[in-house]
Scaffold this motif. Structure first.
Motif, PDB file in Angstrom:
ATOM      1  N   SER A  20      45.874  53.317  45.490  1.00  0.00           N
ATOM      2  CA  SER A  20      46.438  54.419  45.675  1.00  0.00           C
ATOM      3  C   SER A  20      47.904  54.398  45.725  1.00  0.00           C
ATOM      4  O   SER A  20      48.390  53.374  46.620  1.00  0.00           O
ATOM      5  CB  SER A  20      45.880  55.369  46.577  1.00  0.00           C
ATOM      6  OG  SER A  20      44.407  55.657  46.482  1.00  0.00           O
ATOM      7  N   CYS A  21      48.543  55.340  45.186  1.00  0.00           N
ATOM      8  CA  CYS A  21      50.191  55.225  45.379  1.00  0.00           C
ATOM      9  C   CYS A  21      50.343  56.970  45.867  1.00  0.00           C
ATOM     10  O   CYS A  21      50.330  57.720  44.903  1.00  0.00           O
ATOM     11  CB  CYS A  21      50.826  55.184  44.101  1.00  0.00           C
ATOM     12  SG  CYS A  21      52.746  55.344  44.040  1.00  0.00           S
ATOM     13  N   THR A  22      51.002  56.976  46.950  1.00  0.00           N
ATOM     14  CA  THR A  22      51.339  58.207  47.513  1.00  0.00           C
ATOM     15  C   THR A  22      52.765  58.386  47.159  1.00  0.00           C
ATOM     16  O   THR A  22      53.510  57.591  47.721  1.00  0.00           O
ATOM     17  CB  THR A  22      51.199  58.265  49.033  1.00  0.00           C
ATOM     18  OG1 THR A  22      49.721  57.883  49.191  1.00  0.00           O
ATOM     19  CG2 THR A  22      51.333  59.659  49.542  1.00  0.00           C
ATOM     20  N   THR A  77      48.450  61.642  45.245  1.00  0.00           N
ATOM     21  CA  THR A  77      48.236  60.332  44.815  1.00  0.00           C
ATOM     22  C   THR A  77      48.192  59.985  43.505  1.00  0.00           C
ATOM     23  O   THR A  77      47.656  60.882  42.436  1.00  0.00           O
ATOM     24  CB  THR A  77      47.422  59.434  45.648  1.00  0.00           C
ATOM     25  OG1 THR A  77      45.944  60.034  45.309  1.00  0.00           O
ATOM     26  CG2 THR A  77      47.528  59.697  47.089  1.00  0.00           C
ATOM     27  N   ASP A  79      46.154  57.030  41.237  1.00  0.00           N
ATOM     28  CA  ASP A  79      45.115  56.085  41.778  1.00  0.00           C
ATOM     29  C   ASP A  79      45.089  55.013  40.528  1.00  0.00           C
ATOM     30  O   ASP A  79      45.046  55.760  39.363  1.00  0.00           O
ATOM     31  CB  ASP A  79      43.912  56.777  42.156  1.00  0.00           C
ATOM     32  CG  ASP A  79      43.923  57.605  43.255  1.00  0.00           C
ATOM     33  OD1 ASP A  79      43.336  58.609  43.519  1.00  0.00           O
ATOM     34  OD2 ASP A  79      44.940  57.390  43.964  1.00  0.00           O
TER      35      ASP A  79
END
Length: 122
Positions: A20-22, A77, A79
């Protein structure tokens, strides 16, 4: 734009992981979030990217059919679902962001998160 990557780990070949990238800060509808990876002794390479404007995506040939990139609006996010992992997928995975179109080049991305380690054992 600030980016925070998470979800790496150790998995056996054939297994799955979800990264995941927030994203926070000055994001907009024109934001593109990409995932890149860097294995020891190798250059950083493109994996996949997702455009917030229209939901379009692009994948490296090496991960097509195994990885899926998507956006979770509730969690804000982007993902990366990684299935059927192979030992050659072992790398530090980075998320990055840019404004505009999807490009598979490291130099086109202005914002980078810290990496998360993915290790696939044979």
């Amino acid at each position: 734009v600030q980016l925070q990557a998470s979800g790496g780990g150790l998995v056996q070949a054939g297994g799955s992981l979800r990264l995941s990238c927030t994203a926070s800060g000055r994001t907009s509808t024109g934001t593109v979030v990409g995932w890149f990876r860097q294995a020891p002794g190798k250059e950083r390479e493109f994996v996949a990217a997702f455009a917030w404007r229209d939901g379009s995506s692009r994948y490296a040939d090496t991960v097509k059919g195994r990885f899926t990139i998507s956006r979770d609006n509730d969690r804000n996010t982007v993902d990366l679902q990684m299935n059927n992992l192979k030992p050659e997928d072992t790398a530090v995975y980075y998320c990055a962001a840019r404004q505009g179109g999807i490009y598979p080049y490291v130099r086109y991305y202005s914002y980078w998160g810290q990496g998360t380690q993915v290790t696939v054992s044979s």
